[in-house]
Design a protein around this motif. Structure first.
Motif, PDB file in Angstrom:
ATOM      1  N   GLY A  30     -26.548 -29.736 -62.821  1.00 59.53           N
ATOM      2  CA  GLY A  30     -27.135 -30.991 -62.342  1.00 59.53           C
ATOM      3  C   GLY A  30     -26.461 -32.191 -62.957  1.00 59.53           C
ATOM      4  O   GLY A  30     -27.095 -33.169 -63.334  1.00 59.53           O
TER       5      GLY A  30
ATOM      6  N   ILE B 228     -21.852 -34.281 -59.998  1.00 60.78           N
ATOM      7  CA  ILE B 228     -21.289 -33.526 -58.878  1.00 60.78           C
ATOM      8  C   ILE B 228     -22.382 -32.665 -58.235  1.00 60.78           C
ATOM      9  O   ILE B 228     -22.558 -32.672 -57.007  1.00 60.78           O
ATOM     10  N   GLY B 229     -23.162 -31.973 -59.064  1.00 58.02           N
ATOM     11  CA  GLY B 229     -24.218 -31.109 -58.527  1.00 58.02           C
ATOM     12  C   GLY B 229     -25.281 -31.897 -57.770  1.00 58.02           C
ATOM     13  O   GLY B 229     -25.718 -31.483 -56.688  1.00 58.02           O
TER      14      GLY B 229
ATOM     15  N   GLU C  83     -30.366 -26.584 -63.525  1.00 61.82           N
ATOM     16  CA  GLU C  83     -29.662 -27.345 -64.565  1.00 61.82           C
ATOM     17  C   GLU C  83     -30.119 -26.833 -65.944  1.00 61.82           C
ATOM     18  O   GLU C  83     -31.309 -26.757 -66.218  1.00 61.82           O
TER      19      GLU C  83
ATOM     20  N   ALA D 298     -21.363 -34.684 -69.353  1.00 61.22           N
ATOM     21  CA  ALA D 298     -20.218 -35.592 -69.155  1.00 61.22           C
ATOM     22  C   ALA D 298     -20.613 -36.806 -68.318  1.00 61.22           C
ATOM     23  O   ALA D 298     -20.140 -37.919 -68.560  1.00 61.22           O
TER      24      ALA D 298
ATOM     25  N   ALA E  78     -19.856 -41.186 -69.109  1.00 60.64           N
ATOM     26  CA  ALA E  78     -18.829 -41.936 -68.374  1.00 60.64           C
ATOM     27  C   ALA E  78     -19.092 -43.436 -68.357  1.00 60.64           C
ATOM     28  O   ALA E  78     -20.239 -43.882 -68.402  1.00 60.64           O
TER      29      ALA E  78
ATOM     30  N   GLY F 208     -18.256 -45.176 -65.755  1.00 55.52           N
ATOM     31  CA  GLY F 208     -18.712 -45.458 -64.384  1.00 55.52           C
ATOM     32  C   GLY F 208     -17.718 -46.222 -63.536  1.00 55.52           C
ATOM     33  O   GLY F 208     -18.068 -46.711 -62.460  1.00 55.52           O
TER      34      GLY F 208
ATOM     35  N   ALA G  14     -33.241 -24.961 -66.902  1.00 63.10           N
ATOM     36  CA  ALA G  14     -33.177 -23.709 -66.126  1.00 63.10           C
ATOM     37  C   ALA G  14     -31.735 -23.216 -66.091  1.00 63.10           C
ATOM     38  O   ALA G  14     -31.074 -23.270 -65.051  1.00 63.10           O
TER      39      ALA G  14
ATOM     40  N   SER H 122     -20.788 -26.781 -62.572  1.00 64.93           N
ATOM     41  CA  SER H 122     -21.254 -26.771 -63.960  1.00 64.93           C
ATOM     42  C   SER H 122     -20.267 -27.443 -64.904  1.00 64.93           C
ATOM     43  O   SER H 122     -20.213 -27.106 -66.105  1.00 64.93           O
TER      44      SER H 122
ATOM     45  N   CYS I  30     -16.797 -43.036 -76.959  1.00 68.21           N
ATOM     46  CA  CYS I  30     -17.009 -44.419 -76.491  1.00 68.21           C
ATOM     47  C   CYS I  30     -17.998 -45.119 -77.413  1.00 68.21           C
ATOM     48  O   CYS I  30     -18.721 -44.468 -78.162  1.00 68.21           O
TER      49      CYS I  30
ATOM     50  N   TYR J  41     -10.298 -48.878 -71.932  1.00 68.77           N
ATOM     51  CA  TYR J  41     -10.935 -49.887 -71.092  1.00 68.77           C
ATOM     52  C   TYR J  41     -12.096 -50.568 -71.807  1.00 68.77           C
ATOM     53  O   TYR J  41     -12.683 -50.022 -72.748  1.00 68.77           O
TER      54      TYR J  41
ATOM     55  N   ALA K 207     -11.698 -44.961 -74.129  1.00 74.31           N
ATOM     56  CA  ALA K 207     -12.265 -43.729 -74.666  1.00 74.31           C
ATOM     57  C   ALA K 207     -11.111 -42.905 -75.194  1.00 74.31           C
ATOM     58  O   ALA K 207      -9.984 -43.022 -74.712  1.00 74.31           O
TER      59      ALA K 207
ATOM     60  N   GLY L 136     -18.436 -37.325 -74.633  1.00 73.15           N
ATOM     61  CA  GLY L 136     -18.675 -36.366 -73.551  1.00 73.15           C
ATOM     62  C   GLY L 136     -17.411 -35.563 -73.307  1.00 73.15           C
ATOM     63  O   GLY L 136     -16.324 -35.942 -73.765  1.00 73.15           O
TER      64      GLY L 136
ATOM     65  N   ARG M 174     -14.771 -34.188 -70.727  1.00 76.82           N
ATOM     66  CA  ARG M 174     -14.200 -34.223 -69.373  1.00 76.82           C
ATOM     67  C   ARG M 174     -13.767 -32.804 -69.007  1.00 76.82           C
ATOM     68  O   ARG M 174     -13.103 -32.145 -69.803  1.00 76.82           O
TER      69      ARG M 174
ATOM     70  N   PHE N 117     -12.389 -33.917 -64.177  1.00 80.76           N
ATOM     71  CA  PHE N 117     -11.637 -34.525 -65.279  1.00 80.76           C
ATOM     72  C   PHE N 117     -12.043 -35.985 -65.534  1.00 80.76           C
ATOM     73  O   PHE N 117     -13.178 -36.235 -65.895  1.00 80.76           O
TER      74      PHE N 117
HETATM   75  P1  FAD Z   1     -21.303 -32.644 -66.050  1.00 83.20           P
HETATM   76  O1  FAD Z   1     -21.802 -34.027 -65.955  1.00 83.20           O
HETATM   77  O2  FAD Z   1     -20.859 -32.164 -67.387  1.00 83.20           O
HETATM   78  O3  FAD Z   1     -22.416 -31.730 -65.462  1.00 83.20           O
HETATM   79  C1  FAD Z   1     -22.353 -30.323 -65.510  1.00 83.20           C
HETATM   80  C2  FAD Z   1     -23.788 -29.848 -65.658  1.00 83.20           C
HETATM   81  O4  FAD Z   1     -23.821 -28.432 -65.546  1.00 83.20           O
HETATM   82  C3  FAD Z   1     -24.360 -30.204 -67.024  1.00 83.20           C
HETATM   83  O5  FAD Z   1     -25.504 -31.021 -66.854  1.00 83.20           O
HETATM   84  C4  FAD Z   1     -24.671 -28.862 -67.666  1.00 83.20           C
HETATM   85  O6  FAD Z   1     -25.850 -28.869 -68.445  1.00 83.20           O
HETATM   86  C5  FAD Z   1     -24.827 -27.970 -66.428  1.00 83.20           C
HETATM   87  N1  FAD Z   1     -24.593 -26.556 -66.704  1.00 83.20           N
HETATM   88  C6  FAD Z   1     -23.582 -26.003 -67.408  1.00 83.20           C
HETATM   89  N2  FAD Z   1     -23.709 -24.668 -67.440  1.00 83.20           N
HETATM   90  C7  FAD Z   1     -24.827 -24.372 -66.737  1.00 83.20           C
HETATM   91  C8  FAD Z   1     -25.513 -23.166 -66.431  1.00 83.20           C
HETATM   92  N3  FAD Z   1     -25.077 -21.979 -66.860  1.00 83.20           N
HETATM   93  N4  FAD Z   1     -26.654 -23.236 -65.706  1.00 83.20           N
HETATM   94  C9  FAD Z   1     -27.129 -24.423 -65.260  1.00 83.20           C
HETATM   95  N5  FAD Z   1     -26.523 -25.599 -65.540  1.00 83.20           N
HETATM   96  C10 FAD Z   1     -25.385 -25.571 -66.257  1.00 83.20           C
HETATM   97  N6  FAD Z   1     -15.329 -40.578 -64.406  1.00 83.20           N
HETATM   98  C11 FAD Z   1     -15.223 -41.628 -63.553  1.00 83.20           C
HETATM   99  O7  FAD Z   1     -15.134 -41.439 -62.337  1.00 83.20           O
HETATM  100  N7  FAD Z   1     -15.242 -42.924 -64.019  1.00 83.20           N
HETATM  101  C12 FAD Z   1     -15.318 -43.193 -65.352  1.00 83.20           C
HETATM  102  O8  FAD Z   1     -15.332 -44.366 -65.746  1.00 83.20           O
HETATM  103  C13 FAD Z   1     -15.379 -42.119 -66.254  1.00 83.20           C
HETATM  104  N8  FAD Z   1     -15.440 -42.357 -67.590  1.00 83.20           N
HETATM  105  C14 FAD Z   1     -15.554 -41.313 -68.460  1.00 83.20           C
HETATM  106  C15 FAD Z   1     -15.665 -41.577 -69.818  1.00 83.20           C
HETATM  107  C16 FAD Z   1     -15.842 -40.525 -70.716  1.00 83.20           C
HETATM  108  C17 FAD Z   1     -15.955 -40.829 -72.179  1.00 83.20           C
HETATM  109  C18 FAD Z   1     -15.923 -39.195 -70.235  1.00 83.20           C
HETATM  110  C19 FAD Z   1     -16.156 -38.059 -71.185  1.00 83.20           C
HETATM  111  C20 FAD Z   1     -15.807 -38.932 -68.869  1.00 83.20           C
HETATM  112  C21 FAD Z   1     -15.600 -39.978 -67.979  1.00 83.20           C
HETATM  113  N9  FAD Z   1     -15.471 -39.753 -66.605  1.00 83.20           N
HETATM  114  C22 FAD Z   1     -15.392 -40.797 -65.732  1.00 83.20           C
HETATM  115  C23 FAD Z   1     -15.403 -38.390 -66.084  1.00 83.20           C
HETATM  116  C24 FAD Z   1     -16.766 -37.922 -65.564  1.00 83.20           C
HETATM  117  O9  FAD Z   1     -17.745 -38.177 -66.535  1.00 83.20           O
HETATM  118  C25 FAD Z   1     -16.735 -36.427 -65.239  1.00 83.20           C
HETATM  119  O10 FAD Z   1     -15.636 -36.105 -64.414  1.00 83.20           O
HETATM  120  C26 FAD Z   1     -18.023 -36.022 -64.498  1.00 83.20           C
HETATM  121  O11 FAD Z   1     -19.159 -36.436 -65.215  1.00 83.20           O
HETATM  122  C27 FAD Z   1     -18.086 -34.540 -64.256  1.00 83.20           C
HETATM  123  O12 FAD Z   1     -19.315 -34.282 -63.623  1.00 83.20           O
HETATM  124  P2  FAD Z   1     -19.880 -32.807 -63.519  1.00 83.20           P
HETATM  125  O13 FAD Z   1     -21.147 -32.886 -62.771  1.00 83.20           O
HETATM  126  O14 FAD Z   1     -18.810 -31.911 -63.017  1.00 83.20           O
HETATM  127  O15 FAD Z   1     -20.073 -32.382 -65.049  1.00 83.20           O
END
Ligand code: FAD
Ligand code: GLY
Length: 370
Positions: free
Chosen positions: A12, A15-16, A34, A42, A46, A48, A172, A203, A227, A247, A260, A301, A303, A329
């Motif tokens: 969650g 992306i999810g 989630e 992550a 971010a 944002g 969950a 995930s 950050c 930034y 970052a 966080g 990436r 990423f």
């Molecule tokens: P996550 O947000 O990590 O979500 C994955 C989720 O899966 C988590 O909530 C986790 O608990 C859950 N999960 C994992 N394993 C399981 C499991 N077995 N069962 C159930 N749930 C599970 N991107 C931009 O576009 N603009 C930005 O300005 C930007 N700035 C950033 C700055 C920083 C410092 C960082 C670290 C990242 C930044 N990013 C930015 C990148 C962006 O944050 C990530 O690419 C994005 O958040 C990835 O989203 P996600 O949903 O794939 O991952």
């Protein structure tokens, strides 16, 4: 918890929940599982930025996909407010990508040829941002690279998905995924099993375990970003300043987000003092007076990086019931709407842009990660 859904989303993060929103809006019975709380990994770390130009060094498929997602945010800002009541805090100042050296200048001027980036002389930069560091050689002004507040986007997608009928289960964790005896997929969670016609692995950097369970030898690499935010009531700044992947982002609240670091291979989600010092040092080269501002908080966080730096968005090569949307990423906030739409189109058997399908498919040829 129902025992069977049309689609189960594992994870969650942004992306999810974007996928869940788009599927639920299209009428699909959807559940998100989630491990912790929505948007708290992550996605919450971010800044944002919707940095389609700022984060791309060249035109191509990734840039086209990023631009499509950036455009989708224009519609979603109003749509999410109307559906969920949540304001995603879009800030329209754009990004100034600064040139400090001749090679910065040459590269940026070449990029300025891309749609909606505009090359500014030093004088034009100082007219817009008088507190920017002296000695810059110019900047690309990218109006369309606006920013949003990631946690608000996550909450808006999640609430919107629920209002369209989705179930969102927090605390969950999903332990395993396999083909279900009667067709589709079966997952094991902390609160029992559930089945679905389709499952989407979303995930983040923790997706690797599911790829392995499903027979795909793909790895995910954490790239930790540290950050901080500072309270700003004395330095007028209306545009994001950006240089060399660092930034300073001005929030509507008046705070500045400063990011970052890029620490490859570090799974620890705590920021450290050296990391924050490095980020501050870089920030001062862009906005020298920033060092005098009071600290609000520091965070980090992970990436999710893949072998080639592009996300996996597509079906399992041998099982159409299983899809992947992970590995975004540096750009998961930017790419969330286009990813949610693309996965929804795949599940609904709608046409997909062939170049995107090819670039992001799971079984593409990739260089080995360094
Ligand atoms: P996550 O947000 O990590 O979500 C994955 C989720 O899966 C988590 O909530 C986790 O608990 C859950 N999960 C994992 N394993 C399981 C499991 N077995 N069962 C159930 N749930 C599970 N991107 C931009 O576009 N603009 C930005 O300005 C930007 N700035 C950033 C700055 C920083 C410092 C960082 C670290 C990242 C930044 N990013 C930015 C990148 C962006 O944050 C990530 O690419 C994005 O958040 C990835 O989203 P996600 O949903 O794939 O991952
Ligand atoms: N996209 C900004 C970052 O990943 O730090």
């Amino acid at each position: 918890m129902k025992k069977r859904y049309e689609t189960i989303v594992i994870g969650g993060g942004i992306i999810g929940v974007s996928i869940a929103y788009h599927l639920a809006k299209a009428g699909k019975q959807t559940a998100v599982f989630e491990s912790g709380e929505v948007g708290k990994k992550a996605s919450r770390a971010a800044a944002g930025m919707l940095g389609a130009h700022a984060e791309c060094d060249k035109p191509g498929t990734f840039f086209e996909f990023a631009r499509a997602s950036q455009t989708a945010y224009k519609r979603l800002t109003a749509e999410l407010k109307s559906v969920s009541g949540i304001d995603i805090r879009r800030h329209d100042g754009g990004i100034l990508k600064l040139a400090f050296t001749e090679s910065d200048r040459a590269r940026l001027m070449e990029m300025a040829a891309l749609d909606s980036a505009e090359w500014l002389t030093p004088q034009e930069v100082y007219e817009k941002e008088p507190h920017a560091a002296k000695g810059i050689l110019g900047a690309n002004f990218i109006r369309d690279d606006v920013h949003v507040e990631p946690i608000s986007v996550c909450r808006a997608f999640a609430k919107g998905a629920k209002l369209f009928g989705a179930d969102i289960f927090e605390y969950a964790p999903v332990f395993s995924i396999e083909a279900a005896a009667g067709g589709g997929v079966r997952i094991q969670t902390a609160s029992g099993a559930a089945e679905a016609d389709h499952a989407v692995i979303a995930s983040g950097v923790w997706s690797g375990v599911f790829f392995q369970q499903l027979g795909l030898n793909k790895r995910f690499y954490p790239v930790k970003g540290e950050c901080l935010s500072v309270w700003n009531d004395s330095i007028p700044l209306t545009r994001t300043l950006y240089h060399d992947h660092c930034y300073i982002v001005p929030r509507h609240s008046g705070k500045l987000v400063i990011g970052a670091t890029m620490k490859a291979g570090d799974w620890n989600e705590q920021p450290d003092a050296d990391g924050i010092e490095a980020v501050m040092k870089k920030a001062k080269t862009m906005l020298p007076r920033i060092g005098g501002l009071k600290i609000d908080r520091c965070w980090a966080g992970l990436r999710p990086e893949t072998e080639d730096g592009n996300p996996y968005i597509g079906r399992h090569p041998e099982n159409d019931s299983i899809l992947f949307a992970a590995g975004h990423f540096r750009n998961g906030i930017l790419l969330a709407p286009a990813t949610g739409e693309m996965i929804t189109d795949m599940i609904l058997s709608r046409p997909i842009e062939p170049a995107w399908e090819e670039a992001f498919k799971v079984d593409r040829k990739e260089a080995v990660h360094k």
